[in-house]
Design a protein around this motif. Sequence first.
Motif, PDB file in Angstrom:
ATOM      1  N   ASP A   1       0.202   4.041  -1.040  1.00 19.35           N
ATOM      2  CA  ASP A   1      -0.091   5.342   0.339  1.00 19.35           C
ATOM      3  C   ASP A   1       0.040   5.423   1.656  1.00 19.35           C
ATOM      4  O   ASP A   1       0.436   6.489   2.204  1.00 19.35           O
ATOM      5  CB  ASP A   1      -1.752   5.893  -0.028  1.00 19.35           C
ATOM      6  CG  ASP A   1      -1.893   6.208  -1.116  1.00 19.35           C
ATOM      7  OD1 ASP A   1      -1.288   7.227  -2.253  1.00 19.35           O
ATOM      8  OD2 ASP A   1      -3.217   5.651  -2.132  1.00 19.35           O
TER       9      ASP A   1
ATOM     10  N   ASP B   1       0.961  -1.007   0.230  1.00 16.73           N
ATOM     11  CA  ASP B   1       0.357   0.357   0.164  1.00 16.73           C
ATOM     12  C   ASP B   1       0.841   1.279  -0.435  1.00 16.73           C
ATOM     13  O   ASP B   1       1.432   1.771   1.026  1.00 16.73           O
ATOM     14  CB  ASP B   1      -0.934  -0.068   1.183  1.00 16.73           C
ATOM     15  CG  ASP B   1      -2.362   1.397   1.494  1.00 16.73           C
ATOM     16  OD1 ASP B   1      -1.501   2.275   0.350  1.00 16.73           O
ATOM     17  OD2 ASP B   1      -2.734   1.183   1.695  1.00 16.73           O
TER      18      ASP B   1
ATOM     19  N   ARG C   1       3.219   5.943   2.139  1.00 22.61           N
ATOM     20  CA  ARG C   1       3.695   7.874   1.784  1.00 22.61           C
ATOM     21  C   ARG C   1       3.870   8.463   3.255  1.00 22.61           C
ATOM     22  O   ARG C   1       4.151   9.288   3.816  1.00 22.61           O
ATOM     23  CB  ARG C   1       2.579   7.842   0.586  1.00 22.61           C
ATOM     24  CG  ARG C   1       2.626   9.449   0.702  1.00 22.61           C
ATOM     25  CD  ARG C   1       2.180  10.166  -0.581  1.00 22.61           C
ATOM     26  NE  ARG C   1       2.921   9.387  -1.810  1.00 22.61           N
ATOM     27  CZ  ARG C   1       2.015   8.416  -2.420  1.00 22.61           C
ATOM     28  NH1 ARG C   1       0.412   7.735  -2.378  1.00 22.61           N
ATOM     29  NH2 ARG C   1       2.731   7.953  -4.064  1.00 22.61           N
ATOM     30  N   ALA C   2       2.615   7.865   3.706  1.00 21.31           N
ATOM     31  CA  ALA C   2       1.801   8.626   4.709  1.00 21.31           C
ATOM     32  C   ALA C   2       2.815   8.280   6.182  1.00 21.31           C
ATOM     33  O   ALA C   2       3.244   9.495   7.145  1.00 21.31           O
ATOM     34  CB  ALA C   2       0.840   8.360   5.207  1.00 21.31           C
TER      35      ALA C   2
END
Length: 110
Positions: free
Chosen positions: A78, A76, A81-82
């Motif tokens: 995302d 994942d 990235r978070a």
Amino acid sequence: MENESAITALGALAQGTRLDGFRLLVRHEPDGLAAGEIARQLEVPQNTMSAHLGILARAGLVRAERHSRSIIYRADLDGLRAVMLFLVKDCCEGSAELCAPLVAELAPCC
């Protein structure tokens, strides 16, 4: 991202097999890999790998999709990235020039 979510994600990666599995999935983006193939490549029993993948999924670092009889796991990005943004959000107290080398190291990969 809140502290607890970051701690969960970092904790999920703080184990050798899970870290290796996550890195393997990142290398196989966007197609992902079947759980059995991940276990085979990492030389880990399938039931053990399934438990590790579950921890990574609950931490928001991998996603699972059923394809017929197989479960395909994907990193994942995302979620990654978070976590990365959480870690560098306050980098150098806002002095962009101090963070430039870090950003430069990350940029070529993508």
